[in-house]
Design a protein around this motif. Structure first.
Motif, PDB file in Angstrom:
ATOM      1  N   ASN A  16      32.277  76.836  71.951  1.00 22.62           N
ATOM      2  CA  ASN A  16      32.430  75.552  72.248  1.00 22.62           C
ATOM      3  C   ASN A  16      32.848  74.814  71.108  1.00 22.62           C
ATOM      4  N   THR A  17      31.963  75.321  69.642  1.00 26.11           N
ATOM      5  CA  THR A  17      32.721  74.368  68.925  1.00 26.11           C
ATOM      6  C   THR A  17      33.089  75.150  68.462  1.00 26.11           C
ATOM      7  N   ARG A  18      33.994  76.309  68.968  1.00 27.03           N
ATOM      8  CA  ARG A  18      35.482  76.594  68.061  1.00 27.03           C
ATOM      9  C   ARG A  18      36.892  76.135  68.811  1.00 27.03           C
ATOM     10  N   LYS A  19      36.015  76.011  69.805  1.00 29.05           N
ATOM     11  CA  LYS A  19      37.169  75.459  70.922  1.00 29.05           C
ATOM     12  C   LYS A  19      37.336  73.674  71.008  1.00 29.05           C
ATOM     13  N   ALA A  20      35.847  73.465  70.902  1.00 28.12           N
ATOM     14  CA  ALA A  20      36.077  71.404  70.259  1.00 28.12           C
ATOM     15  C   ALA A  20      37.401  71.243  68.887  1.00 28.12           C
ATOM     16  N   ALA A  21      36.564  72.144  67.924  1.00 28.41           N
ATOM     17  CA  ALA A  21      37.412  72.304  66.653  1.00 28.41           C
ATOM     18  C   ALA A  21      38.936  72.569  66.907  1.00 28.41           C
ATOM     19  N   ILE A  22      39.385  73.560  67.999  1.00 25.53           N
ATOM     20  CA  ILE A  22      41.134  73.260  68.046  1.00 25.53           C
ATOM     21  C   ILE A  22      41.998  72.543  68.746  1.00 25.53           C
ATOM     22  N   ASN A  23      40.142  72.051  69.563  1.00 22.38           N
ATOM     23  CA  ASN A  23      41.465  70.326  70.593  1.00 22.38           C
ATOM     24  C   ASN A  23      41.785  69.417  69.314  1.00 22.38           C
ATOM     25  N   CYS A  24      40.267  69.122  68.760  1.00 20.46           N
ATOM     26  CA  CYS A  24      40.659  68.479  67.472  1.00 20.46           C
ATOM     27  C   CYS A  24      42.027  68.200  66.442  1.00 20.46           C
ATOM     28  N   VAL A  25      41.387  69.544  66.243  1.00 15.23           N
ATOM     29  CA  VAL A  25      43.004  69.601  65.230  1.00 15.23           C
ATOM     30  C   VAL A  25      44.106  69.121  66.241  1.00 15.23           C
ATOM     31  N   ILE A  26      44.582  69.965  67.096  1.00 14.96           N
ATOM     32  CA  ILE A  26      45.453  69.479  67.381  1.00 14.96           C
ATOM     33  C   ILE A  26      45.866  68.176  67.726  1.00 14.96           C
ATOM     34  N   LYS A  27      44.974  67.379  68.264  1.00 15.63           N
ATOM     35  CA  LYS A  27      44.946  66.284  68.599  1.00 15.63           C
ATOM     36  C   LYS A  27      45.273  65.054  67.522  1.00 15.63           C
ATOM     37  N   ILE A  28      44.976  66.255  65.916  1.00 13.68           N
ATOM     38  CA  ILE A  28      44.666  65.304  64.884  1.00 13.68           C
ATOM     39  C   ILE A  28      46.340  65.342  63.703  1.00 13.68           C
ATOM     40  N   ILE A  29      46.920  66.626  64.628  1.00 11.01           N
ATOM     41  CA  ILE A  29      47.704  67.226  63.368  1.00 11.01           C
ATOM     42  C   ILE A  29      48.518  67.132  64.272  1.00 11.01           C
ATOM     43  N   GLU A  30      48.515  67.370  65.068  1.00  9.20           N
ATOM     44  CA  GLU A  30      49.853  67.186  66.498  1.00  9.20           C
ATOM     45  C   GLU A  30      50.688  66.596  66.741  1.00  9.20           C
ATOM     46  N   TYR A  31      49.321  65.135  67.280  1.00  7.03           N
ATOM     47  CA  TYR A  31      49.465  64.305  68.060  1.00  7.03           C
ATOM     48  C   TYR A  31      49.348  62.667  67.139  1.00  7.03           C
ATOM     49  N   ASN A  32      49.208  63.598  65.674  1.00  6.35           N
ATOM     50  CA  ASN A  32      48.520  61.954  64.733  1.00  6.35           C
ATOM     51  C   ASN A  32      47.186  61.316  65.599  1.00  6.35           C
ATOM     52  N   LYS A  33      46.463  61.518  66.152  1.00  9.40           N
ATOM     53  CA  LYS A  33      44.949  60.823  66.279  1.00  9.40           C
ATOM     54  C   LYS A  33      44.484  60.388  65.398  1.00  9.40           C
ATOM     55  N   ASP A  34      43.545  59.863  64.964  1.00  9.10           N
ATOM     56  CA  ASP A  34      42.896  59.097  64.408  1.00  9.10           C
ATOM     57  C   ASP A  34      41.562  60.223  63.869  1.00  9.10           C
ATOM     58  N   TYR A  35      41.414  60.488  63.189  1.00 13.97           N
ATOM     59  CA  TYR A  35      40.560  61.640  62.642  1.00 13.97           C
ATOM     60  C   TYR A  35      39.297  61.063  63.448  1.00 13.97           C
ATOM     61  N   GLU A  36      38.657  60.385  62.905  1.00 19.89           N
ATOM     62  CA  GLU A  36      37.167  59.484  63.411  1.00 19.89           C
ATOM     63  C   GLU A  36      36.641  59.149  64.613  1.00 19.89           C
ATOM     64  N   LYS A  37      38.255  58.683  65.411  1.00 22.99           N
ATOM     65  CA  LYS A  37      38.123  59.261  66.938  1.00 22.99           C
ATOM     66  C   LYS A  37      38.176  59.823  67.701  1.00 22.99           C
ATOM     67  N   VAL A  38      38.852  60.953  67.093  1.00 20.46           N
ATOM     68  CA  VAL A  38      38.809  62.187  67.745  1.00 20.46           C
ATOM     69  C   VAL A  38      37.517  63.591  67.804  1.00 20.46           C
ATOM     70  N   ILE A  39      37.223  63.358  66.238  1.00 21.18           N
ATOM     71  CA  ILE A  39      35.225  63.937  65.989  1.00 21.18           C
ATOM     72  C   ILE A  39      34.725  63.421  67.353  1.00 21.18           C
ATOM     73  N   SER A  40      34.821  62.263  67.318  1.00 20.88           N
ATOM     74  CA  SER A  40      33.685  61.650  68.020  1.00 20.88           C
ATOM     75  C   SER A  40      33.665  62.077  69.992  1.00 20.88           C
ATOM     76  N   GLN A  41      35.201  61.969  70.218  1.00 19.84           N
ATOM     77  CA  GLN A  41      35.117  62.237  71.692  1.00 19.84           C
ATOM     78  C   GLN A  41      34.881  63.763  71.752  1.00 19.84           C
ATOM     79  N   PHE A  42      34.838  64.669  70.827  1.00 17.37           N
ATOM     80  CA  PHE A  42      34.578  66.329  70.519  1.00 17.37           C
ATOM     81  C   PHE A  42      32.767  66.406  70.545  1.00 17.37           C
ATOM     82  N   ALA A  43      32.959  65.275  69.474  1.00 23.28           N
ATOM     83  CA  ALA A  43      30.805  66.085  69.238  1.00 23.28           C
ATOM     84  C   ALA A  43      30.310  64.937  70.130  1.00 23.28           C
TER      85      ALA A  43
END
Length: 241
Positions: A16-43
């Motif tokens: 679950n942690t690894r899947k969340a990390a992949i989704n976080c990285v995709i949103k942040i790197i590929e779609y330029n989403k805000d780091y803190e907001k993305v982390i909060s969403q999945f954490a």
């Protein structure tokens, strides 16, 4: 950080942690989403909150090096891969290279994740990761200029490396890069309306939570791997991150 497999429950938590990390990285790197907001969403639903942060920030901070390694392994640009595939590979290579988790466990779990995210590429992910473990000792920055070597090794833009070399020299440039690539620390600030810093320290000691005193007034550096919501004082609002 080291994610250990100790039975089905731990395996599920790690997955679950690894899947969340992949989704976080995709949103942040590929779609330029805000780091803190993305982390909060999945954490919010994870037990390994700090591990999610370390995995995500680790890939982001070492992105150029990871992509260089992947391209040397698969013999083509990472931008030719799907978003899911390239970020699965980035996370897996990061774990093998930096965290030193067992290679077989990393490969097997990321292949399992690829089945869920993009089933048609699971064979490629399996091959790419096994190929990386086979040739990793031969991958180097040999033949590149010193500026390019430092840029890739520390995943910093070449123009910045060139500026730092001109201003500070090569050794200090490497020290600066290493400092900026350090894993993030969990730092909390006392809410002095509700508790004093000394009483907060005592509470953490009583609950066997390791910490260090920060140079910043009323701040503590917490050594904790689980969800921050489980830390003493969170529910009471004794501190903020």
């Amino acid at each position: 950080m080291r994610l250990i497999f100790t039975g089905n429950l731990s395996y599920t938590l790690v997955m679950n942690t690894r899947k969340a990390a992949i989704n976080c990285v995709i949103k942040i790197i590929e779609y330029n989403k805000d780091y803190e907001k993305v982390i909060s969403q999945f954490a919010i639903e994870l037990q390994y909150h700090s591990e999610l942060i370390k995995l995500t920030s680790g890939v982001i901070k070492n992105l150029m090096l990871l992509d260089y390694i992947i391209e040397k392994t698969i013999k083509k640009p990472v931008n030719k891969l799907s978003k899911a595939s390239r970020n699965i590979l980035r996370l897996a290579v990061y774990e093998i290279l930096f965290i030193k988790n067992p290679e077989y466990a990393v490969i097997n779990t990321y292949v399992d994740i690829s089945k869920e995210m993009e089933n048609k590429t699971k064979g490629f992910i399996n091959w790419a990761l096994r190929e990386y473990t086979r040739i990793k000792s031969t991958i180097s920055l040999k033949g590149l200029s010193i500026k390019n070597k430092i840029s890739i090794a520390y995943s910093q833009p070449e123009w910045l490396i060139e500026r730092w070399i001109n201003e500070y020299g090569i050794p200090n440039t490497c020290k600066l890069c290493a400092y900026f690539n350090k894993p993030p620390q969990l730092v909390i600030r006392t809410n002095k309306i509700k508790i004093s810093t000394e009483n907060l320290k005592q509470l953490l000691i009583e609950k066997n939570i390791s910490f260090k005193t920060s140079k910043v007034p009323d701040c503590l550096i917490i050594e904790h791997r689980g969800n921050i919501k489980n830390l003493p004082g969170f529910q009471e609002g004794f501190w903020i991150v």
